[in-house]
Design a protein around this motif. Sequence first.
Motif, PDB file in Angstrom:
ATOM      1  N   MET A   1       0.844  -1.189   0.000  1.00 33.65           N
ATOM      2  CA  MET A   1       0.000   0.000   0.000  1.00 33.65           C
ATOM      3  C   MET A   1       0.881   1.241   0.000  1.00 33.65           C
ATOM      4  N   ILE A   2       0.542   2.162  -0.834  1.00 36.76           N
ATOM      5  CA  ILE A   2       1.246   3.439  -0.888  1.00 36.76           C
ATOM      6  C   ILE A   2       0.297   4.519  -0.373  1.00 36.76           C
ATOM      7  N   LEU A   3       0.808   5.386   0.478  1.00 37.73           N
ATOM      8  CA  LEU A   3       0.049   6.560   0.891  1.00 37.73           C
ATOM      9  C   LEU A   3       0.506   7.735   0.036  1.00 37.73           C
ATOM     10  N   ILE A   4      -0.433   8.398  -0.566  1.00 38.47           N
ATOM     11  CA  ILE A   4      -0.139   9.575  -1.381  1.00 38.47           C
ATOM     12  C   ILE A   4      -0.735  10.776  -0.669  1.00 38.47           C
ATOM     13  N   SER A   5       0.074  11.814  -0.523  1.00 41.33           N
ATOM     14  CA  SER A   5      -0.372  13.009   0.194  1.00 41.33           C
ATOM     15  C   SER A   5      -0.948  14.010  -0.811  1.00 41.33           C
ATOM     16  N   CYS A   6      -2.269  14.029  -0.927  1.00 36.59           N
ATOM     17  CA  CYS A   6      -2.931  14.993  -1.805  1.00 36.59           C
ATOM     18  C   CYS A   6      -2.696  16.400  -1.243  1.00 36.59           C
ATOM     19  N   PRO A   7      -2.332  17.375  -2.079  1.00 35.53           N
ATOM     20  CA  PRO A   7      -2.105  18.733  -1.576  1.00 35.53           C
ATOM     21  C   PRO A   7      -3.357  19.362  -0.965  1.00 35.53           C
ATOM     22  N   ASN A   8      -4.530  18.838  -1.307  1.00 35.90           N
ATOM     23  CA  ASN A   8      -5.775  19.414  -0.793  1.00 35.90           C
ATOM     24  C   ASN A   8      -6.374  18.626   0.370  1.00 35.90           C
ATOM     25  N   CYS A   9      -6.175  17.306   0.392  1.00 34.37           N
ATOM     26  CA  CYS A   9      -6.878  16.445   1.342  1.00 34.37           C
ATOM     27  C   CYS A   9      -5.961  15.773   2.361  1.00 34.37           C
ATOM     28  N   GLY A  10      -4.668  15.740   2.109  1.00 31.57           N
ATOM     29  CA  GLY A  10      -3.763  15.034   3.012  1.00 31.57           C
ATOM     30  C   GLY A  10      -3.525  13.611   2.543  1.00 31.57           C
ATOM     31  N   SER A  11      -2.931  12.794   3.411  1.00 32.29           N
ATOM     32  CA  SER A  11      -2.541  11.432   3.042  1.00 32.29           C
ATOM     33  C   SER A  11      -3.762  10.529   2.892  1.00 32.29           C
ATOM     34  N   ARG A  12      -3.771   9.809   1.778  1.00 33.35           N
ATOM     35  CA  ARG A  12      -4.841   8.856   1.487  1.00 33.35           C
ATOM     36  C   ARG A  12      -4.219   7.638   0.814  1.00 33.35           C
ATOM     37  N   ASP A  13      -4.958   6.525   0.836  1.00 32.67           N
ATOM     38  CA  ASP A  13      -4.508   5.298   0.195  1.00 32.67           C
ATOM     39  C   ASP A  13      -4.439   5.491  -1.319  1.00 32.67           C
ATOM     40  N   GLU A  14      -3.490   4.810  -1.942  1.00 35.27           N
ATOM     41  CA  GLU A  14      -3.315   4.967  -3.388  1.00 35.27           C
ATOM     42  C   GLU A  14      -4.542   4.567  -4.196  1.00 35.27           C
ATOM     43  N   THR A  15      -5.432   3.742  -3.626  1.00 34.72           N
ATOM     44  CA  THR A  15      -6.631   3.316  -4.360  1.00 34.72           C
ATOM     45  C   THR A  15      -7.582   4.484  -4.636  1.00 34.72           C
ATOM     46  N   GLU A  16      -7.384   5.623  -3.956  1.00 29.38           N
ATOM     47  CA  GLU A  16      -8.233   6.794  -4.207  1.00 29.38           C
ATOM     48  C   GLU A  16      -7.733   7.626  -5.386  1.00 29.38           C
ATOM     49  N   PHE A  17      -6.593   7.241  -5.969  1.00 29.47           N
ATOM     50  CA  PHE A  17      -5.953   8.062  -6.999  1.00 29.47           C
ATOM     51  C   PHE A  17      -5.849   7.311  -8.321  1.00 29.47           C
ATOM     52  N   HIS A  18      -5.668   8.068  -9.378  1.00 25.87           N
ATOM     53  CA  HIS A  18      -5.353   7.494 -10.675  1.00 25.87           C
ATOM     54  C   HIS A  18      -4.114   8.178 -11.236  1.00 25.87           C
ATOM     55  N   TYR A  19      -3.308   7.363 -11.893  1.00 25.77           N
ATOM     56  CA  TYR A  19      -2.064   7.824 -12.487  1.00 25.77           C
ATOM     57  C   TYR A  19      -2.362   8.551 -13.798  1.00 25.77           C
ATOM     58  N   GLY A  20      -1.635   9.625 -14.061  1.00 31.79           N
ATOM     59  CA  GLY A  20      -1.885  10.389 -15.276  1.00 31.79           C
ATOM     60  C   GLY A  20      -0.687  10.556 -16.177  1.00 31.79           C
ATOM     61  N   GLY A  21       0.361   9.773 -15.962  1.00 24.82           N
ATOM     62  CA  GLY A  21       1.510   9.838 -16.861  1.00 24.82           C
ATOM     63  C   GLY A  21       2.527  10.892 -16.458  1.00 24.82           C
ATOM     64  N   GLN A  22       3.444  11.137 -17.365  1.00 24.69           N
ATOM     65  CA  GLN A  22       4.560  12.056 -17.116  1.00 24.69           C
ATOM     66  C   GLN A  22       4.065  13.488 -16.926  1.00 24.69           C
ATOM     67  N   ALA A  23       4.630  14.173 -15.938  1.00 25.87           N
ATOM     68  CA  ALA A  23       4.292  15.575 -15.693  1.00 25.87           C
ATOM     69  C   ALA A  23       5.128  16.484 -16.580  1.00 25.87           C
TER      70      ALA A  23
END
Length: 96
Positions: A1-23
Amino acid sequence: MILISCPNCGSRDETEFHYGGQAHVAYPEDPNTLSDEEWGRYLFYRENTKGIFAERWVHSSGCRKWFNVLRDTVTYRIAAVYRTGEPRPTLDGDPQ
Ligand SMILES: [Zn+2]
């Protein structure tokens, strides 16, 4: 499990996110002047970095906003999170 820290919501499980490719892939200023090869490179060619990679993520189960992440593609460790439109943060070990 990866925790990703959303700049708006804080740390959440990676299942709440989707990958969008190279920035930081800029849309061409005048796409009508591009050759088919140049347009193909814009659409399909991306870096395949081993190590720290700047990538886009969207918090699809939360605020639904896009942001950027610097993630190590070998260890999955997230080195930095920053908002879309902000410059890429400098990390220790980055070339000067
Ligand atoms: Zn969020």
